[in-house]
Design an enzyme around this catalytic site. Structure first.
Site, PDB file in Angstrom:
ATOM      1  N   HIS A 475      44.236  37.733  38.864  1.00 36.07           N
ATOM      2  CA  HIS A 475      43.529  38.225  40.053  1.00 36.07           C
ATOM      3  C   HIS A 475      42.989  39.644  39.809  1.00 36.07           C
ATOM      4  CE1 HIS A 475      43.057  38.657  44.551  1.00 36.07           C
ATOM      5  NE2 HIS A 475      43.077  39.926  44.195  1.00 36.07           N
ATOM      6  N   GLU A 476      43.869  40.513  39.376  1.00 34.34           N
ATOM      7  CA  GLU A 476      43.446  41.908  39.174  1.00 34.34           C
ATOM      8  C   GLU A 476      42.435  42.012  38.033  1.00 34.34           C
ATOM      9  OE1 GLU A 476      43.949  43.776  41.501  1.00 34.34           O
ATOM     10  OE2 GLU A 476      45.590  42.695  42.459  1.00 34.34           O
ATOM     11  N   HIS A 479      39.050  41.362  39.387  1.00 32.34           N
ATOM     12  CA  HIS A 479      38.435  42.582  39.938  1.00 32.34           C
ATOM     13  C   HIS A 479      37.923  43.451  38.792  1.00 32.34           C
ATOM     14  CE1 HIS A 479      39.416  42.138  44.125  1.00 32.34           C
ATOM     15  NE2 HIS A 479      40.713  42.116  43.938  1.00 32.34           N
ATOM     16  N   HIS A 482      34.717  42.295  37.253  1.00 34.49           N
ATOM     17  CA  HIS A 482      33.631  42.522  38.214  1.00 34.49           C
ATOM     18  C   HIS A 482      33.138  43.973  38.079  1.00 34.49           C
ATOM     19  CE1 HIS A 482      32.254  42.073  42.718  1.00 34.49           C
ATOM     20  NE2 HIS A 482      31.253  41.928  41.872  1.00 34.49           N
TER      21      HIS A 482
HETATM   22 ZN   LIG Z   1      42.230  41.518  45.247  1.00 35.01          ZN
END
Ligand SMILES: [Zn+2]
Length: 690
Positions: A475-476, A479, A482
């Site tokens: 998940h991190e 980010h 991105h």
């Molecule tokens: Zn998040």
């Protein structure tokens, strides 16, 4: 000049940064920025990108470069001195921020640029940056009367203090409680890994035996595995009363005492009142409307309808999940299932139903293997290589540093700080250390901080992750890519900058999908002693158990989201409801399980009181519609289909905030998003009668 924060750097000179450098550096840069702006506006005839925005971006980056390491250190190596310096600097920054957004001459210069012929020739990213700036001037109170401007500035200043206090109270109350045991008998049921952890925690406090704490890995092991019901109740109570009037701490005699010194109740009440006043100053009816002014969702009603529709669909599943758990725990002799029993019996039920436990999976997910596997996954999807760099300036020996390459070209770098430790805030997050942008000296490459609070290595045993932790890491990292793979070189809309908050969880939740794919598992798993990938049998069980209690989990997220949103949307200045009252109303509306009356979960809900999620927690579910639907294209075309990966990279990851999330999504998916994939992934079938 000996202040390291004032010297130009590519990477933060962590080892040289001291608390004493912080305030003077921030003061200095703000003063420089003020006179820079004054000169700029005085000499400005026709505002253009080159004469207005570019020089401001260049100056703004100096502030970012000094501030990002300070803000990071405050989160991961928090001590009294740094905390003081940070507080003082936050006040300066807030004042300066308000001053800029209320500067009418600057606003007029942007307006004149936006209506000039020059604007038409700007790139899409530049136009978006100018449009956002105009929006933010209005949201910053540029159009207010002098009196209201002053009030706006006071409110901003106070809100930033409150947010900081809230966050410090949560950290302090988390660290104030621990429990010591001479023998492991009292901890019966805990797996070896958790016991070893508890022994290590005791050593750190110069105690013999074992120590359990409210750090997530420790808390979670006890609430999930401890056979001693009274102990589970005790740690549950300590955890859900953190930062409340009944906060608990352990004194020098190792006894628990109650304290109100970390209480966030008044902070919450004042925060809500000030947010409401601020929104009304700007002409909104409430803070929820203000929050949506920069988001993808169009209106408060749309958000409420979205959440309520999801609640309606998932509630039957949640009821079924809970009934099953009650029946199971009763069959094990627990007739009155309590909040401190649910995690414990849920894990037992999972083991019985799917013969799989979180602990059984852990040896197959050593952190090293997961990290290298994750890099292999993004290599196949997006054609990037990640290389570890041994020699770098750091703030803690646990931290690692990596560089990302695409087509043999260095495109970005990141720090990885994986393990829970003292003086480090809980949770997991990505923060930008440096943004990609075009500078007069060439391209500035993006740098990110990835921070988690995973189980550290114990003795000779490497850090072994639960599958939940593996998912968090993906998940991190979502980010992170991105922020780091962006091709936009206008700072205001580069990477995660300028991305609507309710779309920012798209790449992160999207990446989580690869933690569940049979094709990806051999890449990210390998037994820490034998190297053997997760066996097919365990994988099958893990997949079968994937949607275990997904109804309850979905409803819990909706409960948090509705609580946050209604708290801000329905605020009544004459008769304010307490956060506790609103939470109770929401629970009466959607929850299938009521927690005990002493639960003060909201007092440590940092996302909405100390993070960026105020009237925005719904963003997780909102963006999950986007991420699940985006992933469904990979399900159709192959989860390692590099053409599909390249398309996601090109249409979403590289675009930052240069276009609206709806445009970006539609460009990738070929149509607007719909909710079907999210429901399917959660095991929720709309037509089925339960
Ligand atoms: Zn998040």
């Amino acid at each position: 000049m000996t202040n390291p924060l004032l010297q130009a750097h590519v990477l933060p000179p962590f080892s040289a940064i001291e608390a004493a450098h912080v305030e003077p550096a921030i003061n200095q840069i703000i003063e420089d920025s003020r006179s820079h702006l004054k000169d700029l506006l005085a000499g400005l005839n026709t505002p253009s990108w080159e004469t207005l925005v570019a020089p401001l971006e260049e100056q703004g980056d100096k502030l970012d470069q000094a501030w990002s390491p300070i803000s990071h250190l405050n989160a991961v190596r928090n001590d009294e001195e740094l905390r003081k310096a940070y507080n003082a600097s936050i006040a300066l920054l807030t004042e300066y921020g308000t001053e800029i957004s209320q500067n009418e001459n600057l606003f007029k210069a942007y307006q004149s640029l936006a209506t000039s012929d020059d604007y038409k020739n700007l790139s899409q990213s530049q136009k978006q940056a100018v449009d956002n700036a105009l929006r933010d001037f209005r949201l910053g109170g540029v159009a207010l009367s002098d009196e209201n401007k002053k009030r706006y500035a006071e409110i901003q200043q106070r809100l930033s203090e409150l947010s900081n206090q809230f966050s410090n109270h949560v950290l302090d109350s988390t660290q104030a409680w621990f429990k010591h045991f001479e023998s492991a008998d009292a901890l019966a049921g805990l797996p070896e890994s958790a016991l070893a952890q508890a022994a290590q925690a005791a050593q750190k406090k110069s105690l013999s035996g074992y120590v359990i704490t409210l750090d997530f890995p420790s808390y979670y092991a006890v609430i999930m595995y401890a056979e001693n019901r009274a102990l589970r109740e005790e740690i549950y109570t300590a955890n859900v009363t953190r930062a409340s009037s009944n906060s608990q701490k352990t004194n020098a005699d190792l006894q628990t005492e109650f304290t109100a010194e970390f209480d966030n109740t008044e902070i919450i009440a004042e925060t809500l009142a000030l947010r409401h006043e601020l929104a009304q100053l700007l002409g909104f009816s409430n803070y929820a409307e203000r929050s949506l002014a920069t988001k993808m969702a169009q209106s408060p009603q749309q958000v409420l309808d979205f959440l309520e529709a999801l609640a309606k669909k998932s509630k039957p599943y949640a009821k079924r999940d809970y009934a099953e758990l009650k029946e199971f725990s009763a069959s094990r002799g627990c007739e009155d299932l309590q909040a401190w029993d649910t995690t414990y019996y849920s894990e037992k039920l999972r083991v019985e139903k799917y013969s799989i436990s979180q602990e059984e999976l852990r040896p197959y997910f050593p952190a090293e293997k997961v990290i290298s596997g994750m890099f292999a996954v993004v290599n196949r999807l997006f054609g990037i290589q990640v290389k570890q760099i041994a020699d770098f300036d750091t703030y803690h020996p646990d931290v690692r540093f990596f560089q990302i390459y695409k087509n043999d070209e260095h495109v970005a770098s990141f720090y990885l700080d994986l393990f829970a430790r003292e003086h480090k805030r809980g949770g997991a997050w990505m923060a930008d250390a440096r943004v990609r942008r075009k500078t007069p000296r060439g391209l500035q490459l993006p740098v990110a901080f990835l921070t988690c609070n995973f189980t550290p290595p114990v003795g000779d045993t490497p850090s072994l992750l639960t599958h939940d932790e593996v998912t968090t890491l993906f998940h991190e990292f979502g980010h992170g890519i991105h922020h780091m793979l962006t091709q936009i070189d206008v700072a205001a809309v580069s990477g995660i900058n300028g991305v609507a908050w309710d779309a920012v969880e798209l790449p992160s939740q999207f990446m989580e999908n690869w933690c569940w794919e049979p094709e990806a598992i051999p890449l990210i798993s390998g037994h820490y002693q034998t190297g053997e990938p997760l066996p097919q049998l365990l994988l099958d069980k893990m997949l079968a158990a994937k949607n275990f209690q997904s109804g309850l989990q979905m409803l819990r997220q909706i409960e948090f989201s509705l609580f946050d949103f209604r708290l801000h949307a329905e605020y009544n200045a004459q008769h304010p409801h307490t956060a506790q009252e609103v939470l109770q109303q929401v629970r009466d509306q959607v929850a299938v399980v009521q927690p005990p009356a002493f639960n003060r979960f909201e007092n440590s809900f940092s996302h909405i009181f100390a993070g960026g999620y105020a009237a925005g927690y719904y963003s997780y579910k909102w963006a999950e519609v986007l991420s699940a639907d985006a992933f469904s294209r990979f399900e159709e075309e192959g989860i390692f289909n590099s053409t599909t990966g390249e398309s996601f990279l090109r249409e979403i990851l590289q675009q930052g905030g240069s276009k609206t999330p709806m445009e970006l999504f539609t460009n990738f998916r070929g149509r607007e998003p719909n909710i079907d994939a999210l429901l399917r992934h959660s095991g929720i079938v709309v037509e089925e009668v339960v």
